[in-house]
Motif scaffolding. Structure first.
Motif, PDB file in Angstrom:
ATOM      1  N   GLY A   1      27.029   8.444   2.480  1.00 59.05           N
ATOM      2  CA  GLY A   1      27.335   7.970   1.138  1.00 59.05           C
ATOM      3  C   GLY A   1      26.290   8.454   0.153  1.00 59.05           C
ATOM      4  O   GLY A   1      25.297   9.097   0.524  1.00 59.05           O
ATOM      5  N   GLU A   2      26.521   8.187  -1.126  1.00 58.94           N
ATOM      6  CA  GLU A   2      25.553   8.562  -2.147  1.00 58.94           C
ATOM      7  C   GLU A   2      24.230   7.846  -1.890  1.00 58.94           C
ATOM      8  O   GLU A   2      24.202   6.624  -1.696  1.00 58.94           O
ATOM      9  N   ALA A   3      23.137   8.581  -1.922  1.00 60.53           N
ATOM     10  CA  ALA A   3      21.828   8.019  -1.586  1.00 60.53           C
ATOM     11  C   ALA A   3      21.501   6.807  -2.448  1.00 60.53           C
ATOM     12  O   ALA A   3      20.989   5.795  -1.956  1.00 60.53           O
ATOM     13  N   ARG A   4      21.795   6.886  -3.741  1.00 60.11           N
ATOM     14  CA  ARG A   4      21.448   5.772  -4.631  1.00 60.11           C
ATOM     15  C   ARG A   4      22.295   4.538  -4.318  1.00 60.11           C
ATOM     16  O   ARG A   4      21.826   3.402  -4.465  1.00 60.11           O
ATOM     17  N   ASP A   5      23.527   4.735  -3.876  1.00 62.65           N
ATOM     18  CA  ASP A   5      24.374   3.593  -3.516  1.00 62.65           C
ATOM     19  C   ASP A   5      23.902   2.939  -2.224  1.00 62.65           C
ATOM     20  O   ASP A   5      23.871   1.706  -2.104  1.00 62.65           O
ATOM     21  N   VAL A   6      23.537   3.767  -1.244  1.00 61.93           N
ATOM     22  CA  VAL A   6      23.006   3.227   0.011  1.00 61.93           C
ATOM     23  C   VAL A   6      21.712   2.469  -0.258  1.00 61.93           C
ATOM     24  O   VAL A   6      21.454   1.412   0.341  1.00 61.93           O
ATOM     25  N   GLY A   7      20.907   2.967  -1.185  1.00 54.92           N
ATOM     26  CA  GLY A   7      19.674   2.279  -1.545  1.00 54.92           C
ATOM     27  C   GLY A   7      19.927   0.881  -2.075  1.00 54.92           C
ATOM     28  O   GLY A   7      19.218  -0.074  -1.732  1.00 54.92           O
ATOM     29  N   LYS A   8      20.937   0.731  -2.928  1.00 54.53           N
ATOM     30  CA  LYS A   8      21.275  -0.591  -3.454  1.00 54.53           C
ATOM     31  C   LYS A   8      21.697  -1.539  -2.329  1.00 54.53           C
ATOM     32  O   LYS A   8      21.337  -2.726  -2.325  1.00 54.53           O
ATOM     33  N   VAL A   9      22.487  -1.026  -1.389  1.00 58.00           N
ATOM     34  CA  VAL A   9      22.954  -1.863  -0.282  1.00 58.00           C
ATOM     35  C   VAL A   9      21.777  -2.324   0.576  1.00 58.00           C
ATOM     36  O   VAL A   9      21.668  -3.502   0.936  1.00 58.00           O
TER      37      VAL A   9
END
Length: 425
Positions: free
Chosen positions: A282-290
């Protein structure tokens, strides 16, 4: 026990890297000597170290061969020729290396054995294009794929169908010799066809699927490449091909094994490891939020675990480049995580590529801590602006929080660890 967060995170990362070192994972899979010749070929960031480990532990007769690795990743071997080429964007040295590898296996018979050493990065290091497609075409397509946000599986589907050596073609060239594949996986799901785009394994994907991926991400490709795919002439070697009848494949190191090694380090320090998966995409920034959300749940609600614990994950995220920064999926992940945590106490993180190179930078990744955002603001750096500009590397370098390892000589993809400590720590 008093826990020093950055020290513990560093030790876990190093344990993950060590678990995938060829010196440890190659010897158990070495075969008996064949009646004929033993030829060693390979490609990837770890291939030279794999070749060196094989030589050190091979006492079954003469060997020879050639492997190609990334610039700066070569190590000395006595009998196996080590070539170097560019990664992640291919160059002429890679094309020349691919041709030499094909020549090396061009006259084998059924008594010969080919030991193929493949690791992540091999796709860019074997850029021998199909007929009608140039190296410049491959370079342009590769750059577009890297910027598109496509997953590694999608990128490799396209690469295989524009190649003269990937997608099982190298294995077919070895026939009728026996082929033993020793693979270090750097891909989510550990699919052999996606490790270096599968030069020595069968490929069930099709030219039609490659065209669908190109359309999905709006990638412009040269006319010759499109014609190759639309005609079906770029089709790869399929599982029922008789030339692959004598191919055996072993995964000698994987992201999961690396995570388990890091987990043992955490346990030895009284920190509970929580393994969240070795194939997260997935998008790195989205995985970071999760990941930040899970860490906050631990801190605030003791779910899914009680602090002290460490959230471990692997896989390969993507970065869709929109800004002018230097990219890097691990630093983009970590910057997004830090922003979402917003200085929450007791939460620290490390994200790094196990090969020592995050994106195109000679930097493995970075660390973050509860004061990361505050220190950035004190320097006049706006964290969200850095993220919007895809400049995670610039952000963490300015804070002196970059993780620099140099070449690790292996590659089991990304390593992410979010450490959650009780408030008293």
């Amino acid at each position: 026990m008093k826990i020093e967060p950055q020290d513990l995170l560093s030790k876990m990362f190093q344990a993950a890297v060590n678990a995938a070192q060829p010196e440890h994972c190659i010897p158990p899979y070495l075969p008996e000597a064949p009646k004929g010749r033993t030829i060693v070929i390979g490609a990837g960031k770890a291939s030279a170290a794999m070749a060196q480990a094989l030589e050190r532990h091979w006492d079954k007769g003469p060997i020879s061969g050639v492997v190609v690795t990334r610039y700066g990743y070569g190590v000395p071997c006595d009998h196996i020729k080590i070539l170097e080429a560019s990664h992640p964007v291919p160059d002429q040295a890679g094309e020349d290396a691919a041709r030499e590898i094909l020549r090396t296996v061009s006259d084998l018979n059924e008594d010969d054995l080919v030991i193929c050493l493949i690791s992540g990065g091999g796709s860019s290091l074997l850029p021998l294009a199909a007929e009608g497609v140039t190296l410049a075409d491959k370079q342009a397509i590769n750059k577009a794929l890297l910027k598109s946000g496509a997953s590694i599986g999608e990128m490799n589907t396209v690469r295989r169908h524009l190649s003269a050596i990937k997608g099982g073609r190298l294995a077919a060239a070895c026939a009728p010799a026996r082929v033993l594949n020793l693979l270090i996986s750097d891909v989510p799901g550990d699919k052999p066809m996606d490790i270096a785009s599968g030069p020595t394994v069968a490929d069930p994907t099709t030219c039609e699927q490659a065209l669908e991926i190109i359309a999905r991400y709006g990638i412009e490709i040269p006319a010759a490449a499109r014609a190759l795919l639309e005609s079906g002439d770029g089709e790869t070697i399929k599982p029922d091909d008789s030339r692959l009848a004598h191919v055996t494949t072993h995964l000698v190191a994987t992201p999961q094994l690396a995570l388990l090694a890091a987990a043992r380090v955490a346990e030895s320090c009284g920190v509970r490891p929580v393994l969240l998966g070795d194939s997260i995409e997935g998008e790195a920034r989205d995985v970071g939020k999760v990941m930040a959300g899970i860490a906050l749940s631990v801190s605030q609600h003791e779910q899914p675990a009680q602090a002290p614990c460490v959230l471990l994950s692997g896989g390969e995220t993507t970065v869709t480049l929109r800004g002018q920064g230097r990219g890097g999926r691990n630093v983009e992940f970590l910057l997004s995580t830090a922003i979402a945590l917003n200085g929450a106490p007791g939460i620290y993180g490390l994200a790094g590529d196990t090969d020592g190179v995050d994106g195109q930078e000679e930097i493995a990744g970075a660390f973050c801590s509860p004061d990361t955002l505050e220190r950035a603001w004190q320097q006049g750096i706006r964290p969200r602006d850095s993220l919007d500009n895809n400049d995670g590397h610039g952000f963490f370098e300015a804070l002196d929080d970059a993780l620099v390892t140099g070449p690790t000589l292996t590659n089991v993809n990304d390593f992410r660890a979010i450490l959650v400590l009780p408030p008293s720590d």
